[in-house]
Design a protein around this motif. Structure first.
Motif, PDB file in Angstrom:
ATOM      1  N   CYS A  30       0.849  -1.196   0.000  1.00 58.91           N
ATOM      2  CA  CYS A  30       0.000   0.000   0.000  1.00 58.91           C
ATOM      3  C   CYS A  30       0.879   1.239   0.000  1.00 58.91           C
ATOM      4  O   CYS A  30       1.763   1.376   0.852  1.00 58.91           O
ATOM      5  N   VAL A  31       0.648   2.124  -0.959  1.00 60.88           N
ATOM      6  CA  VAL A  31       1.447   3.343  -1.066  1.00 60.88           C
ATOM      7  C   VAL A  31       0.563   4.558  -0.817  1.00 60.88           C
ATOM      8  O   VAL A  31      -0.479   4.729  -1.462  1.00 60.88           O
ATOM      9  N   LEU A  32       0.993   5.399   0.128  1.00 67.00           N
ATOM     10  CA  LEU A  32       0.331   6.670   0.403  1.00 67.00           C
ATOM     11  C   LEU A  32       1.071   7.764  -0.355  1.00 67.00           C
ATOM     12  O   LEU A  32       2.294   7.907  -0.224  1.00 67.00           O
ATOM     13  N   ILE A 189       3.208  -4.067   3.436  1.00 60.97           N
ATOM     14  CA  ILE A 189       4.019  -2.849   3.386  1.00 60.97           C
ATOM     15  C   ILE A 189       3.129  -1.624   3.238  1.00 60.97           C
ATOM     16  O   ILE A 189       2.227  -1.592   2.397  1.00 60.97           O
ATOM     17  N   VAL A 190       3.382  -0.616   4.075  1.00 65.03           N
ATOM     18  CA  VAL A 190       2.793   0.711   3.899  1.00 65.03           C
ATOM     19  C   VAL A 190       3.954   1.654   3.613  1.00 65.03           C
ATOM     20  O   VAL A 190       4.885   1.777   4.416  1.00 65.03           O
ATOM     21  N   PHE A 191       3.897   2.316   2.470  1.00 63.36           N
ATOM     22  CA  PHE A 191       5.032   3.060   1.920  1.00 63.36           C
ATOM     23  C   PHE A 191       4.569   4.473   1.608  1.00 63.36           C
ATOM     24  O   PHE A 191       3.558   4.664   0.934  1.00 63.36           O
ATOM     25  N   VAL A 192       5.296   5.459   2.085  1.00 64.81           N
ATOM     26  CA  VAL A 192       4.964   6.870   1.842  1.00 64.81           C
ATOM     27  C   VAL A 192       5.928   7.452   0.820  1.00 64.81           C
ATOM     28  O   VAL A 192       7.147   7.262   0.917  1.00 64.81           O
ATOM     29  N   THR A 193       5.389   8.159  -0.165  1.00 62.75           N
ATOM     30  CA  THR A 193       6.230   8.856  -1.131  1.00 62.75           C
ATOM     31  C   THR A 193       5.455  10.045  -1.693  1.00 62.75           C
ATOM     32  O   THR A 193       4.222  10.059  -1.668  1.00 62.75           O
ATOM     33  N   ASP A 204       0.336  -2.050  -4.906  1.00 65.72           N
ATOM     34  CA  ASP A 204      -0.844  -2.868  -5.180  1.00 65.72           C
ATOM     35  C   ASP A 204      -2.091  -2.005  -4.954  1.00 65.72           C
ATOM     36  O   ASP A 204      -3.033  -2.042  -5.725  1.00 65.72           O
ATOM     37  N   ARG A 205      -2.049  -1.251  -3.847  1.00 68.67           N
ATOM     38  CA  ARG A 205      -3.117  -0.305  -3.515  1.00 68.67           C
ATOM     39  C   ARG A 205      -2.508   1.085  -3.424  1.00 68.67           C
ATOM     40  O   ARG A 205      -1.530   1.295  -2.714  1.00 68.67           O
ATOM     41  N   GLY A 218      -7.316   2.693  -4.465  1.00 68.01           N
ATOM     42  CA  GLY A 218      -7.630   1.538  -5.291  1.00 68.01           C
ATOM     43  C   GLY A 218      -6.397   1.086  -6.043  1.00 68.01           C
ATOM     44  O   GLY A 218      -5.279   1.531  -5.773  1.00 68.01           O
ATOM     45  N   ARG A 219      -6.580   0.211  -7.020  1.00 63.65           N
ATOM     46  CA  ARG A 219      -5.456  -0.264  -7.821  1.00 63.65           C
ATOM     47  C   ARG A 219      -4.965   0.864  -8.723  1.00 63.65           C
ATOM     48  O   ARG A 219      -5.766   1.672  -9.214  1.00 63.65           O
ATOM     49  N   PRO A 220      -3.653   0.953  -8.943  1.00 62.01           N
ATOM     50  CA  PRO A 220      -3.115   2.068  -9.735  1.00 62.01           C
ATOM     51  C   PRO A 220      -3.787   2.243 -11.085  1.00 62.01           C
ATOM     52  O   PRO A 220      -4.109   3.377 -11.475  1.00 62.01           O
ATOM     53  N   LEU A 221      -4.032   1.158 -11.822  1.00 62.76           N
ATOM     54  CA  LEU A 221      -4.659   1.293 -13.136  1.00 62.76           C
ATOM     55  C   LEU A 221      -6.054   1.898 -13.031  1.00 62.76           C
ATOM     56  O   LEU A 221      -6.457   2.703 -13.871  1.00 62.76           O
ATOM     57  N   ALA A 222      -6.784   1.498 -12.002  1.00 61.10           N
ATOM     58  CA  ALA A 222      -8.141   2.020 -11.833  1.00 61.10           C
ATOM     59  C   ALA A 222      -8.120   3.523 -11.583  1.00 61.10           C
ATOM     60  O   ALA A 222      -8.954   4.265 -12.122  1.00 61.10           O
TER      61      ALA A 222
END
Length: 314
Positions: A30-32, A189-193, A204-205, A218-222
């Motif tokens: 999961c990326v914030l 994984i929770v990842f901040v960037t 993934d999210r 949501g999913r990056p493509l969406a």
């Protein structure tokens, strides 16, 4: 694995995070992402109680985080940050073994774990175990930071701009290594960037934040294809979203059977992205590419018309 339920954080009269809800499944990346000051780092730090939330609930594996002692909770989670946080007067080996030693692992087990992680992250034990942080390059120090975060084999890895200070080539290399690690270890994984290309490449999210709120997730493509509003569309790249989508899709998604008229001269690997394929076409002035497998055997073709005119089944 991680659940935030109507979570708010206030610092005095200022609201940094307002009424956010988020669920991260076990093994999910999961990326914030968002502009500076949007609340993404505050959100990350509330998960391991480096910052206490003001309202709402945060659960880990179904249990409220305030049911754990702070030290116990943090030792269950790996934590990697941009500055690495390495102790300057400790060797690489001692830095990586910090949490296992705090957990009173036997000395031999700590040593084995340190050597295992150094090998996993491409740090030769004989060369690097006795070095100090000041003797490392930025990329090497960041690898040590990730190794330390993984040392006690936590289920959850929290990462706050871990590659933000690195040069583009080193950053891209470590992104690929992190993706490979995730595929092998299946950590949550929770990842901040703040880097959207990095976010799209890893997630993934994808969770887009703005002014303390979640604007879309949501999913990056969406998100690329259906941004919820103009802010999200702009953050995702505006009119450049098509190229960002192409960077996420492999050539195999649009590949056609080999043309009986003969092979195109220019080639592209089946695992390359559609963006890479487009770049080859533009650079080589080619409207068709032969797609090859890992052994350089032709398995299909990609045309410019197919690349820009049809979506696969993703």
């Amino acid at each position: 694995m991680i659940e935030l339920i109507h979570v708010t954080k206030r610092f005095g009269a200022e609201t940094a995070v307002e009424d956010i809800s988020l669920s991260v499944a076990r093994g999910e990346f999961c990326v914030l992402v968002g502009t500076s000051g949007c609340g993404k780092s505050t959100t990350l730090r509330m998960i391991n109680r480096l910052i206490e939330h003001s309202e709402g609930e945060i659960h880990i594996d179904g249990q409220q985080i305030r049911a754990f002692r702070e030290e116990t909770l943090r030792r269950r989670m790996g934590y990697a940050i941009q500055s690495t946080g390495l102790f300057p007067h400790w060797t690489v080996e001692r830095n990586i073994g910090l949490v296992p030693r705090l957990l009173k692992w036997p000395t031999g087990r700590v040593r084995e774990r340190v050597e295992e992680l150094m090998a996993l992250l491409g740090l030769a034990v004989d060369e690097f175990a006795g070095k100090y942080p000041s003797q490392l390059s930025g990329g090497q120090a960041q690898r040590v930071g990730v190794a330390r975060a993984l040392a006690a084999d936590p289920d959850i890895l929290l990462m706050d701009e871990p590659f933000g200070a690195l040069d583009p080539i080193t950053r891209e290399t470590l992104q690929e290594e992190l993706r490979a690690l995730q595929a092998r270890l299946q950590k949550t994984i929770v990842f901040v960037t703040h880097d959207m290309a990095e976010a799209l490449h890893l997630a993934d999210r994808l969770v887009v934040m703005h002014q303390g709120r979640i604007r879309q997730q949501g999913r990056p493509l969406a998100l690329l294809r259906e941004p919820t509003d103009d802010f999200v569309a702009s953050l995702l790249g505006g009119e450049d979203r098509g190229l960002k989508e192409a960077a996420l899709l492999p050539v195999s998604e649009r590949m056609l059977p080999l043309d009986p008229r003969g092979l195109a001269r220019e080639r592209v690997g089946q695992h390359a992205s559609l963006r890479e394929a487009l770049s080859i076409m533009l650079w080589r002035h080619a409207e068709r590419l032969t797609v090859v497998d890992d052994d350089d055997n032709p398995i299909g073709e990609l045309s410019l018309r197919r690349l820009v005119g049809a979506r696969g089944h993703e």
